[in-house]
Design a protein around this motif. Sequence first.
Motif, PDB file in Angstrom:
ATOM      1  N   LYS A 146       0.836  -1.190   0.000  1.00  0.00           N
ATOM      2  CA  LYS A 146       0.000   0.000   0.000  1.00  0.00           C
ATOM      3  C   LYS A 146       0.878   1.250   0.000  1.00  0.00           C
ATOM      4  O   LYS A 146       1.896   1.301   0.703  1.00  0.00           O
ATOM      5  N   LEU A 163      -4.822   6.042  -1.971  1.00  0.00           N
ATOM      6  CA  LEU A 163      -4.175   4.841  -1.430  1.00  0.00           C
ATOM      7  C   LEU A 163      -4.247   3.743  -2.485  1.00  0.00           C
ATOM      8  O   LEU A 163      -5.335   3.307  -2.876  1.00  0.00           O
ATOM      9  N   GLU A 164      -3.079   3.286  -2.952  1.00  0.00           N
ATOM     10  CA  GLU A 164      -3.023   2.332  -4.055  1.00  0.00           C
ATOM     11  C   GLU A 164      -2.170   1.128  -3.688  1.00  0.00           C
ATOM     12  O   GLU A 164      -1.304   1.187  -2.806  1.00  0.00           O
ATOM     13  N   ASP A 165      -2.401   0.042  -4.420  1.00  0.00           N
ATOM     14  CA  ASP A 165      -1.510  -1.112  -4.371  1.00  0.00           C
ATOM     15  C   ASP A 165      -0.432  -0.927  -5.427  1.00  0.00           C
ATOM     16  O   ASP A 165      -0.734  -0.701  -6.610  1.00  0.00           O
ATOM     17  N   LYS A 166       0.824  -1.003  -5.011  1.00  0.00           N
ATOM     18  CA  LYS A 166       1.952  -0.866  -5.920  1.00  0.00           C
ATOM     19  C   LYS A 166       2.909  -2.035  -5.718  1.00  0.00           C
ATOM     20  O   LYS A 166       2.959  -2.620  -4.631  1.00  0.00           O
ATOM     21  N   ALA A 176       4.223   4.835   2.643  1.00  0.00           N
ATOM     22  CA  ALA A 176       4.055   3.534   1.990  1.00  0.00           C
ATOM     23  C   ALA A 176       4.513   2.444   2.942  1.00  0.00           C
ATOM     24  O   ALA A 176       5.160   2.705   3.959  1.00  0.00           O
ATOM     25  N   GLU A 177       4.159   1.202   2.607  1.00  0.00           N
ATOM     26  CA  GLU A 177       4.562   0.075   3.450  1.00  0.00           C
ATOM     27  C   GLU A 177       6.022  -0.305   3.245  1.00  0.00           C
ATOM     28  O   GLU A 177       6.654  -0.882   4.138  1.00  0.00           O
ATOM     29  N   SER A 198      -3.923   4.206   6.039  1.00  0.00           N
ATOM     30  CA  SER A 198      -5.196   4.378   5.344  1.00  0.00           C
ATOM     31  C   SER A 198      -5.918   5.656   5.771  1.00  0.00           C
ATOM     32  O   SER A 198      -6.861   6.091   5.108  1.00  0.00           O
ATOM     33  N   THR A 231       2.025   2.178   9.703  1.00  0.00           N
ATOM     34  CA  THR A 231       1.672   1.575   8.424  1.00  0.00           C
ATOM     35  C   THR A 231       0.730   0.401   8.558  1.00  0.00           C
ATOM     36  O   THR A 231       0.043   0.034   7.617  1.00  0.00           O
ATOM     37  N   ASP A 235      -2.691  -1.456   9.865  1.00  0.00           N
ATOM     38  CA  ASP A 235      -4.060  -1.090  10.268  1.00  0.00           C
ATOM     39  C   ASP A 235      -4.465  -1.827  11.533  1.00  0.00           C
ATOM     40  O   ASP A 235      -5.465  -1.514  12.126  1.00  0.00           O
TER      41      ASP A 235
END
Length: 324
Positions: free
Chosen positions: A2, A17-20, A98-99, A300, A322, A324
């Motif tokens: 994320k 917030l996106e998945d990369k 980011a994570e 998030s 990072t 949740d």
Amino acid sequence: MKAALLYRPGGPGNFVLEDKPIPTPGAEQVLVKVKAFGLNRSELMTRKGLSPNVRFPRVLGIECVGEVEHDPAGKFKLGQKVAAFMGGMGRDFDGSYAEYVVLPQTLLYPFESHLSWEQLGAIPEMFQTVYGSLHLALKVKQGESLLIRGGTSSIGMLATQLAKKSSLTVLATTRKPVKAELLLHNGADHVLIDDGNLAEKVKAIYPEGVDKVLELVGTYTLKDSLRCTAPGGTVCMTGMLSEQWSLADFAPMEYIPATVHLTIYDSGQIRVEEQNFQQFIRDVEAGTIQLSISKSFTLSEIAAAHQFMESNSAGGKIVVLTGD
């Protein structure tokens, strides 16, 4: 992974917030699993489009703490705790929102600690900025007087504690009278209500002016801060709470009082040595330094975190975790 991307400058709602894909470190780079990061006013300015030369889309974030996930060169061990800050993070290349993040080896400070990630996330840039401002830029000495303009900010709160640790007399400012008790409880010797004109209030206590000034509000109050300073004293402009980079029609001979020194501190240019960073963490663990953490969010909730920062109601460091 994320990541919070900013495709164009604007309000907090512009974060996406996106998945990369997890990035791959190149030569002299390290992949870090981000555990936490603190928010900074400079990131708010970048988000608004006020930071020159920042290109979008961009993952913001000028600091973080986390664990080494992969170091191709083998300098850092898998799982080793590291902190990182500045050096182009979140501006020249993607930062810590980011994570995972890929960072130059030179930005990483390895450390050991049993503190929570929330506590550790508040430390890197806050410590570097305060320690660097007081000891590298202002070169404070025992027995001196120090005016901290912007005393209720996270930097101001920590600066008061470190200044008192060095046996200085601290004058701290706030625009809100209701926060005076907070500053006194944090160790300030005098609290001044800042209406933009402090020179007379300061000289009612120190007729010649104070020895040193830590200017955290910025260009908006800088001229008045210079007037608060005794001949031979120094003003260090470190913060920009007023969100204004430059001065119009700056005339040094008219602006700076005779023999008063004006400097800045920028941790992106001069960094505090690693051993001082580790010692600071030990001081926090021992309870001799109290971290001022206002509120924590998750990745998030990054938009809400920025809204909270922009509301100016924090009264301490804002930390983002990072997980949740």
